[in-house]
Motif scaffolding. Structure first.
Motif, PDB file in Angstrom:
ATOM      1  N   VAL A 179     -43.876  67.970 -68.739  1.00 42.97           N
ATOM      2  CA  VAL A 179     -43.974  69.080 -69.108  1.00 42.97           C
ATOM      3  C   VAL A 179     -44.307  70.368 -68.175  1.00 42.97           C
ATOM      4  O   VAL A 179     -43.367  71.524 -68.307  1.00 42.97           O
ATOM      5  CB  VAL A 179     -45.403  68.933 -69.723  1.00 42.97           C
ATOM      6  CG1 VAL A 179     -46.078  70.077 -70.792  1.00 42.97           C
ATOM      7  CG2 VAL A 179     -44.783  67.764 -70.947  1.00 42.97           C
ATOM      8  N   LEU A 180     -44.225  69.989 -66.702  1.00 47.85           N
ATOM      9  CA  LEU A 180     -45.343  71.292 -66.003  1.00 47.85           C
ATOM     10  C   LEU A 180     -44.383  71.597 -65.416  1.00 47.85           C
ATOM     11  O   LEU A 180     -43.636  72.119 -64.829  1.00 47.85           O
ATOM     12  CB  LEU A 180     -46.653  71.075 -65.576  1.00 47.85           C
ATOM     13  CG  LEU A 180     -47.971  71.697 -66.605  1.00 47.85           C
ATOM     14  CD1 LEU A 180     -49.316  70.621 -65.974  1.00 47.85           C
ATOM     15  CD2 LEU A 180     -47.480  72.402 -67.268  1.00 47.85           C
ATOM     16  N   ASP A 217     -38.236  66.352 -60.347  1.00 50.26           N
ATOM     17  CA  ASP A 217     -38.657  64.951 -59.735  1.00 50.26           C
ATOM     18  C   ASP A 217     -39.099  64.910 -59.300  1.00 50.26           C
ATOM     19  O   ASP A 217     -40.901  64.084 -58.305  1.00 50.26           O
ATOM     20  CB  ASP A 217     -37.386  64.692 -59.569  1.00 50.26           C
ATOM     21  CG  ASP A 217     -36.902  63.731 -61.352  1.00 50.26           C
ATOM     22  OD1 ASP A 217     -37.895  64.064 -62.070  1.00 50.26           O
ATOM     23  OD2 ASP A 217     -36.214  62.747 -61.254  1.00 50.26           O
ATOM     24  N   PHE A 218     -39.216  64.858 -58.224  1.00 50.56           N
ATOM     25  CA  PHE A 218     -39.417  65.110 -56.504  1.00 50.56           C
ATOM     26  C   PHE A 218     -40.964  65.375 -55.922  1.00 50.56           C
ATOM     27  O   PHE A 218     -41.645  64.734 -55.893  1.00 50.56           O
ATOM     28  CB  PHE A 218     -38.941  65.548 -54.773  1.00 50.56           C
ATOM     29  CG  PHE A 218     -39.802  66.263 -53.087  1.00 50.56           C
ATOM     30  CD1 PHE A 218     -39.641  64.651 -53.058  1.00 50.56           C
ATOM     31  CD2 PHE A 218     -39.845  67.092 -53.278  1.00 50.56           C
ATOM     32  CE1 PHE A 218     -40.052  64.728 -52.009  1.00 50.56           C
ATOM     33  CE2 PHE A 218     -40.532  66.868 -51.884  1.00 50.56           C
ATOM     34  CZ  PHE A 218     -40.616  65.624 -51.625  1.00 50.56           C
ATOM     35  N   TRP A 219     -41.387  67.089 -56.850  1.00 51.68           N
ATOM     36  CA  TRP A 219     -41.831  67.822 -56.036  1.00 51.68           C
ATOM     37  C   TRP A 219     -43.379  67.487 -57.274  1.00 51.68           C
ATOM     38  O   TRP A 219     -44.429  67.414 -57.209  1.00 51.68           O
ATOM     39  CB  TRP A 219     -42.250  69.669 -56.775  1.00 51.68           C
ATOM     40  CG  TRP A 219     -41.431  69.817 -55.747  1.00 51.68           C
ATOM     41  CD1 TRP A 219     -40.015  70.124 -55.448  1.00 51.68           C
ATOM     42  CD2 TRP A 219     -42.147  70.849 -54.496  1.00 51.68           C
ATOM     43  NE1 TRP A 219     -40.007  70.885 -53.703  1.00 51.68           N
ATOM     44  CE2 TRP A 219     -41.478  71.267 -53.324  1.00 51.68           C
ATOM     45  CE3 TRP A 219     -43.689  69.696 -53.584  1.00 51.68           C
ATOM     46  CZ2 TRP A 219     -41.419  70.883 -52.107  1.00 51.68           C
ATOM     47  CZ3 TRP A 219     -44.089  70.121 -52.705  1.00 51.68           C
ATOM     48  CH2 TRP A 219     -43.136  70.774 -51.901  1.00 51.68           C
ATOM     49  N   ARG A 220     -42.563  66.665 -58.411  1.00 45.13           N
ATOM     50  CA  ARG A 220     -43.386  66.590 -60.038  1.00 45.13           C
ATOM     51  C   ARG A 220     -44.559  64.816 -59.268  1.00 45.13           C
ATOM     52  O   ARG A 220     -45.347  64.458 -59.071  1.00 45.13           O
ATOM     53  CB  ARG A 220     -43.272  66.092 -60.863  1.00 45.13           C
ATOM     54  CG  ARG A 220     -43.866  65.213 -62.027  1.00 45.13           C
ATOM     55  CD  ARG A 220     -43.260  65.230 -63.071  1.00 45.13           C
ATOM     56  NE  ARG A 220     -42.361  64.581 -63.168  1.00 45.13           N
ATOM     57  CZ  ARG A 220     -40.868  63.848 -63.110  1.00 45.13           C
ATOM     58  NH1 ARG A 220     -40.198  65.204 -63.493  1.00 45.13           N
ATOM     59  NH2 ARG A 220     -40.321  63.027 -63.378  1.00 45.13           N
TER      60      ARG A 220
END
Lengths: 279, 269, 271
Positions: free
Chosen positions: B16-17, B21-24
């Protein structure tokens, strides 16, 4: 299939929106509901799934009287009725797929819907519908990234994901350009025929209605003043529905639009001829 | 439709936000790590907190039986001080904020003036009222005057900044049209800028009045007068009934200020 | 702006005579209110101290400068505590604020007569009382320490987050909610599909914004004993160690600027 008897709606302000409306619809019949703005078209279709509470009268879908249902039964009834809206009414910040799957909300438990873990057959159905309305490439896009016509297609897919027995359609083309309007109307009517699905379509554009629907009901100031096949919708009937002056205005606007279109076509033809001549 | 049914395809909700992928992963695991560390290094004296519950019950008792009368004099003096401080500091604050706000708007001020005014605003905004109050109490001595200076100073940071930002966002064509008639700087401000920002300036001033009252109830804790000083004394004496009376008064006054300023703002616009 | 006829033709004035008088009357009343309040406020003021302020300020500055930079090494632990107070306090406050907001919003409250007024009262009470006052009360109950600070921040945040969130909930597009209802969704599903997606960005923004404010506020909670860097500030003030106070101010300033930067970055990325 659906029968409405003596349906009356009076708003808290005292306005009488619907007066003693009665008609019934057969399986697979697509009905166009026409009439001037404020005639009660929108109120009528919202009374059927009780987004607006009717004041009096009966609405029977397969012999269930909708106004008498309790809260839980109403939810079960609502999932059997699909609805398509004027401004699409998609949840803008959810993805296309989530919007379509939200058509299953009446069937699945809260936890399942919260975690977005829908049964594979629901997901398959959603993929199938998105393919049918031509949006297979936009599954994970957010709804607010789509154009108006695309959004309305998502709205159609959402309504069909409910496995509805009846389709309520509220001004599906009011926010669309003429070409897209025709495409959307054609799509809705085709789908209704494929599924033998009855539908009530609110529509302000008389020509568009005549082009696609099986039957027209004319509503004026909350009363049914016309009910018959589109072919019978003649000058006298339209005057009765819209009033002398407004109908003349509408026709003039339509004629001008048609004139513009034919002018453009003629211009294009002449242009092509000239091009051909120079070659 | 069954004839166009797609082959079984899986679908998972996209994140959602944070879609990357990496940053999440990095942000979520970083947050988790921080949370564990923070809770792990928490030094809480649970024994003391547990004993406090009994005192909490006493406090609640005191709160339910507010005592307005036995220290009425002090409460009244504190309240009057708070209100007068609020009125004076808001007025003085507005008077100083307007020229500074004009100076801090890049579209109507020359660069040197702009820089000076923005610097004043930054200084005023950098520290909160209570820290400013500490300094002013050290300079002016205990009492309402230090509180007045504190609130006036804080008002400048708030009002002048928002006014300046507002002026920078005005419709430039209107000001240009006025300038085009051959108007001087004052006339441009009077005819091209003022009508556009006036309603918001009034609204912001009323809002700041509100904030100043709330703050006047706090800065007393460091000796800058007002109802906060009275509250602090009551708490020091374990006089919870008086403290609760003061708290109720603060809530009522804040609500009054908020509703009346909201009402006036609606009435002006 | 009236126009009226005279013998020389139409005349124009900015205001009518009455309006002009009222205008002046307004200014007069404002001036009178100011003078009145000023006199009451300054009854107890010792003007000697006020006149003395410049020399006091000079004296203060001479003692505060140069800052005792080595003192910063004893502050790191307090800074860590401060950040924890703000963050954990925000977290708890937000968790408590969400149900309050849903109870307070006109379009989601289950009961207009009981729960909505109750939720609104919680919001008003929490908002009216500054976190420093909350801390003052909690230190009296729970004893000095970081726990009182966390709870004070949480209690103050409920009102702020609750108010902004319930306003956001009231401003949502109802047609999207109606469409979800029309599918036969239950109340909880309507909230999940119709409302949450619409308010999520606003919610995230509000939380980060409040966190930023809380960092500021948690730096001073120590003044009343509720933990964090404010404790060091208090003890430095008590011993009149102004050169240490300068260091603390500088550290607070740096922290505040950092948190403001983080919060504006995050909010920009959300919207």
């Amino acid at each position: 299939m659906l029968s409405i008897e003596a349906l009356t709606k009076r708003y808290k302000t005292g306005d009488l929106a619907l007066k003693d409306v009665s008609f019934s619809i057969e399986r697979g019949q697509v009905v166009g509901l026409i009439g001037p703005s404020g005639a009660g078209k929108s109120t009528l279709i919202r009374c059927i799934n009780r987004l607006v509470e009717p004041t009096a009268g009966a609405i029977r879908l397969s012999d269930v009287d909708i106004p008498k249902l309790g809260r839980t039964q109403l939810k079960t009834m609502r999932r059997r009725i699909g609805m398509i809206y004027q401004e699409y009414a998609l949840v803008e910040r959810l993805t296309v797929m989530e919007n379509v799957l939200s058509g299953r909300l009446g069937y699945v438990s809260f936890w399942r819907s919260l975690s977005r873990r829908y049964a594979q057959k629901d997901v398959d159905k959603a993929f199938g519908l998105l393919e049918r309305v031509g949006l297979s490439d936009h599954v994970d896009k957010r709804a607010d990234e789509l154009s108006g016509g695309q959004r309305q297609r998502v709205g159609i897919a959402r309504a069909l994901e409910q496995d509805p027995e009846l389709l309520l359609v509220d001004e599906p083309t009011a926010s669309l350009d003429p070409k897209t309007s025709r495409q959307i109307m054609r799509l809705i009517c085709e789908i209704c025929r494929e599924h033998d699905l009855p539908a009530i379509i609110n529509i302000h554009d008389v020509m568009l209605a005549q082009m696609f629907v099986d039957r027209v009901i004319g509503l004026t100031a909350g009363e049914v003043v016309f009910d018959g096949p589109p072919a019978e919708l003649d000058h006298a009937a339209l005057t009765r529905i819209y009033g002398e002056e407004d109908w003349r205005e509408m026709r003039k606007a339509a004629d001008e639009a048609a004139q513009d279109a034919s002018d453009a076509a003629a211009f294009k033809a002449a242009e092509e001829e000239r091009m051909a001549g120079t070659v | 439709m069954s004839e166009v049914q797609a082959v079984s395809r899986r679908w998972r909700r996209p994140p959602v936000l944070i879609r990357n992928d990496f940053w999440r992963r990095a942000i979520y695991s970083g947050a988790l790590l921080y949370l564990l560390l923070a809770i792990g290094t928490l030094e809480v004296d649970w024994q003391r907190a547990y004993e406090g519950l009994e005192r909490g019950a006493r406090f609640l008792q005191g709160f339910l039986t507010p005592d307005f009368t036995s220290r009425f004099d002090q409460i009244q003096r504190g309240m009057v001080e708070s209100v007068t401080m609020t009125v004076c500091s808001t007025m003085v604050g507005i008077l100083i904020s307007v020229p500074i706000g004009l100076g801090a708007a890049r579209n109507i001020s020359p660069l040197p003036v702009y820089l000076v005014c923005r610097a004043i605003i930054s200084v005023s905004r950098a520290f909160q009222e209570i820290i400013i109050a500490i300094l002013f109490v050290a300079m002016f001595g205990f009492g309402a005057f230090a509180g007045f200076v504190t609130l006036s100073f804080a008002t400048i940071g708030f009002l002048a900044k928002l006014l300046a930002d507002d002026i920078e966002e005005i419709d430039p064509r209107q000001a240009e049209a006025v300038r085009g008639t051959g108007a001087g700087w004052w006339q441009v401000v009077n005819y091209g800028v003022q009508p556009q920002v006036m309603p918001r300036l009034i609204g912001l001033s009323l809002y700041r009045f509100d904030i100043n009252f709330r703050e006047s109830a706090v800065i007393g804790i460091v000796g800058a007068g007002g109802i906060g000083a009275t509250l602090n004394t009551a708490m020091d004496r374990y006089d919870y009934s008086t403290a609760s009376a003061i708290l109720i008064l603060i809530i009522i006054f804040v609500m009054l200020a908020e509703y009346s300023s909201g009402y006036i703002r609606k009435w002006i616009q | 702006m009236p126009v009226w006829q005279t013998e020389q033709g139409p005349a124009w004035r900015h205001r009518t005579t009455t309006a002009q008088w009222l205008h002046w009357l307004g200014w007069l009343l404002a001036a009178m209110a100011f003078v009145f309040c000023w006199q009451i406020m300054t009854v107890d003021t010792k003007w000697f101290f006020v006149k003395d302020a410049p020399s006091q300020a000079a004296d203060l500055f001479s003692r505060a400068w140069p800052p005792k930079w080595s003192y910063v090494n004893t502050l790191w632990r307090a800074l860590w505590d401060t950040i924890n107070i703000a963050t954990l306090g925000t977290l708890i406050g937000v968790i408590l604020a969400v149900p309050v907001a849903f109870l307070a919003a006109r379009n989601t409250t289950p009961s207009h007569l009981v729960l909505r007024p109750f939720a609104l009262f919680v919001i008003v009470a929490s908002r009216s009382i500054n976190s420093l006052i909350w801390a003052l009360l909690l230190v009296a109950i729970l004893g000095p320490g970081i726990l009182a600070g966390i709870i004070a921040i949480a209690l103050r945040s409920i009102g702020f987050v609750g108010k902004l969130l319930y306003e956001a909930i009231e401003e949502i597009d109802e047609s999207q909610v109606e469409a979800v209802q029309a599918t036969g969704a239950s109340r909880a599903q309507v909230i999940d599909y119709g409302i949450v997606p619409q308010v999520l960005p606003a919610f995230a923004g509000i939380c980060v914004f409040r966190w930023d404010i809380n960092i500021r506020e948690s730096t001073i909670l120590g003044l009343v004993g509720a933990g964090g860097i404010g404790l060091q500030l208090q003890s430095s003030l008590n011993t009149l160690a102004w050169s240490q106070v300068t260091v603390i101010f500088a550290l607070i300033l740096a922290t505040v600027i950092f948190s403001e930067w983080v919060s504006s970055r995050v909010r920009k990325n959300i919207i």
